[in-house]
Scaffold this motif. Sequence first.
Motif, PDB file in Angstrom:
ATOM      1  N   ALA A   1     -10.209   9.726   1.079  1.00 52.61           N
ATOM      2  CA  ALA A   1      -9.575   9.485  -0.224  1.00 52.61           C
ATOM      3  C   ALA A   1      -8.592  10.326  -0.858  1.00 52.61           C
ATOM      4  O   ALA A   1      -7.370  10.580  -0.891  1.00 52.61           O
TER       5      ALA A   1
ATOM      6  N   PRO B   1       0.993  -1.135  -0.008  1.00 56.61           N
ATOM      7  CA  PRO B   1       0.100  -0.142   0.052  1.00 56.61           C
ATOM      8  C   PRO B   1       0.949   1.231  -0.096  1.00 56.61           C
ATOM      9  O   PRO B   1       1.884   1.316   0.563  1.00 56.61           O
ATOM     10  N   ALA B   2       0.298   2.316  -0.713  1.00 54.95           N
ATOM     11  CA  ALA B   2       0.964   3.568  -0.541  1.00 54.95           C
ATOM     12  C   ALA B   2       0.083   4.717  -0.603  1.00 54.95           C
ATOM     13  O   ALA B   2      -0.884   4.365  -1.316  1.00 54.95           O
ATOM     14  N   PRO B   3       0.386   5.777   0.023  1.00 53.73           N
ATOM     15  CA  PRO B   3      -0.611   7.042   0.127  1.00 53.73           C
ATOM     16  C   PRO B   3      -0.839   7.555  -1.303  1.00 53.73           C
ATOM     17  O   PRO B   3      -2.047   8.241  -1.605  1.00 53.73           O
TER      18      PRO B   3
ATOM     19  N   ARG C   1      -1.915   6.026  -3.739  1.00 55.44           N
ATOM     20  CA  ARG C   1      -3.364   5.494  -4.153  1.00 55.44           C
ATOM     21  C   ARG C   1      -4.237   5.189  -3.200  1.00 55.44           C
ATOM     22  O   ARG C   1      -4.025   4.941  -2.106  1.00 55.44           O
TER      23      ARG C   1
ATOM     24  N   ASN D   1      -6.001  12.498   1.119  1.00 61.66           N
ATOM     25  CA  ASN D   1      -4.440  12.340   1.235  1.00 61.66           C
ATOM     26  C   ASN D   1      -3.765  12.633  -0.312  1.00 61.66           C
ATOM     27  O   ASN D   1      -2.494  11.894  -0.321  1.00 61.66           O
TER      28      ASN D   1
ATOM     29  N   ALA E   1       0.769  11.076   8.092  1.00 57.08           N
ATOM     30  CA  ALA E   1       1.855  11.616   7.404  1.00 57.08           C
ATOM     31  C   ALA E   1       2.459  12.622   8.400  1.00 57.08           C
ATOM     32  O   ALA E   1       3.770  12.889   8.057  1.00 57.08           O
TER      33      ALA E   1
ATOM     34  N   GLY F   1      -5.340  10.474   6.782  1.00 52.66           N
ATOM     35  CA  GLY F   1      -4.158  10.226   6.022  1.00 52.66           C
ATOM     36  C   GLY F   1      -2.999  11.194   6.458  1.00 52.66           C
ATOM     37  O   GLY F   1      -1.964  10.927   6.646  1.00 52.66           O
TER      38      GLY F   1
END
Lengths: 262, 260, 247
Positions: free
Chosen positions: C146, C72-74, C76, C149, C102, C98
């Motif tokens: 979503a 997973p990565a932010p 996406r 982020n 971070a 999100g």
Amino acid sequence: MKKKFQNSKTETVVYFICSLVGLLIVWQLAVSFTSLQKVMPSPFVVLGFIGQSLTQKIGGKILPLHILASLKRVFVGYFLACIIGIPLGILMGCSKTGKAIVKPIFELLRPIPGLAWIPLAILWFGIGETSKYFIICVSAIVSIILNAYAGASQVDQTLVGAARMLGAKPAQIFLYITLPASVPQIFAGLQVGLSSSWMAVIAAEMIRANEGAGWIITTGMESGNTVQILAGMISIGLVGLLLASLLRLIERGLCSWNIQGR
Amino acid sequence: MKEKKLKYTLISTASVFCFLLIWYLIADVFKVFPSSTFPSPFKVATAFVRKLTVTTPDGGTLGKHLIASLKVVLLGYLLGIVIGVPLGILMGWYRRVDLIVKPLFDLIRPIPPVGWIPLMILWLGIGIQAKATVIFVSAVTPAIINAYTGIKQTNPVHIWVARTFGASNFETLLKVGIPSALPMIFAGLKVSLGASWMALVAAEMLASTEGLGYMIQMNRMVGKADNIMVGMITIGLVGALLTYILETLEKKLVKGGRNK
Amino acid sequence: MISCKHVSKTFENNGQKNEVLKDISLEVAENEFVVILGPGQCGKTTLVNIMAGLDHETAGSVTVNGKQVDGPAPERGVVYQKTALFPWLTVEGNVGFGPKMAGLPKKERKEKAKHYIDLVGLSGFEKSYPIKLSGGMRQRVGIARAYCNNPSVLLMDEPFGHLDAQTRYLMQEEVERIWSQDKRTVVFITNNIEEALYLADRIILLSNCPTTVRNEFKIDLPRPRDYISPEFLKLREEISKHVETTE
């Protein structure tokens, strides 16, 4: 719809009062007119005794102080159970290795009821406060561990996935997802644990103590004083009820997100 | 996958082994506590075998105490569920019963079953009646609560379906209400069993002349920790066994699995 | 930019092999809105999870913005069918989750969350918990979360599957509006032809079990589209024919 709901609520209250009054009347009548009077005092004598013992001493202490002594024991033992049980349960729920280590030992000890530890506790710690704390802790800890474990292991994996996609690292997932998601389950365990503690303190005091709510009912038994026993039982029930409501209040404050449409 | 499972089984075995080892080391090798209060696992095992035949210091063999306890607990427990489950079902199904019985029940419920012991002893003596009554009180509460909740959680759609097919209220209870409450009722039976077993130990410790609770209490007075542990282990084992029997029964009786 | 090359996925369960995805190749250009239209229960969510990095393909490869996906990565963002909102956080807490991960300071986080809450039209509900919101509002929060982020790619897995028909239309219009205001690369999964036609630059039609790419349609209708214009209905009929033959 709403009106009907309110009606049924008043109805419940009315029926509650009716059955309380009914119980008192039946009790009083049974004592007045049957041979039950030989073993059972009238309810008003018992209530009168409770009122009286708010100021008059039973065995060196007034009733509220006896209750306070029991409560103090519960809080120490229960607090210990919480600070050991919750982390242990969460560890079992989160880490497979942790579960593999802790679970079998826990499963070995779990079937032994908390009260069965009393003789050993007295042998180990004497008849003082320590053995009572131990018994209360052991009695409360099982359901606390079990529920914390269930809470932490049943976290919705979609939520974990969502958090990972938003960039959460494993430590952040634990802190921001696993912990809050387990809170309702943990509270369910705390609730059961609290009533187990209350039961355990009564039992422990019945077996060995010179103060406390459990002591009141056993000395009542030893001197054949039914009034004192019944007064003790009523106080125990009331305090138990109070403790449960108190915890529910705290839960409401902490988990308002979990309570639908208030 | 299989390798991982094996790994965790190994860790679990090692963990139990370590537990016993540490217990042994503390008791027998370093002798941290006197062995009369903290016996090693071997001492407890020996005491277990010895207790099968020897009657001192508590007047009975392990078997005799066990049978005495089982007799009392089964009597109280069976009475508790035979009365508690139907009462809970009636309370859950018929509103009138609910309104009359529930408040009474709620008045009595907060008193822990253990709190009934002195009153029962005073009234009924230290024989089987007093203990069975206390166990009855312990068993009846969870049985009522769970049967009640189980019935209350019946899916209303199922009730409507039965009603549109012309079932009477009582038939609906029999064919829809009770079957759908069965998983909850069984959960209650398990809780009841645990509570009964706990209450038995407490009652026997306070006033009895036989039974496992009496046995551990007597051995405390003479300071024999190995016999206490034998008693505790037996209590744990039998409790686990009874729960296991109930679970097997549940699997046979509850069809269609637990409704989620 | 997303590129899937010969992606296959086989689940193994007690020695039984179950092929879910078979040799799927597709490309999604930057800021393109691609709708993956597929029947049944088979494989669509698995495909999203593989693109997201929550699951791994058994063969083939997936790259996003030229980099191999291996977790997973932010960059996406995912919007789920069942919203997957964190029930213990308020709308604001969910949307700002999100940035919080971070390590953004609280004040900036709040401003950012506010911006996206406004974008999805939920101003005034910042302090509400998800349990108090309607299904459509929860999906709005999911979309805002979503977006907040700042991902370059948005993966939407049947986000409106649980909504009633009326709300569904409304949300389709909302997604179109939000996307037009703040364009991202979108992969949107659905089994609803009308929804696909309303939203897509391009529709990729999948077959059922094991899932493969069956067909592709470029949709050139001007936005915002009209559900009952003759062109729309004609395309709808054409695609329907293909869907029926794949069942």
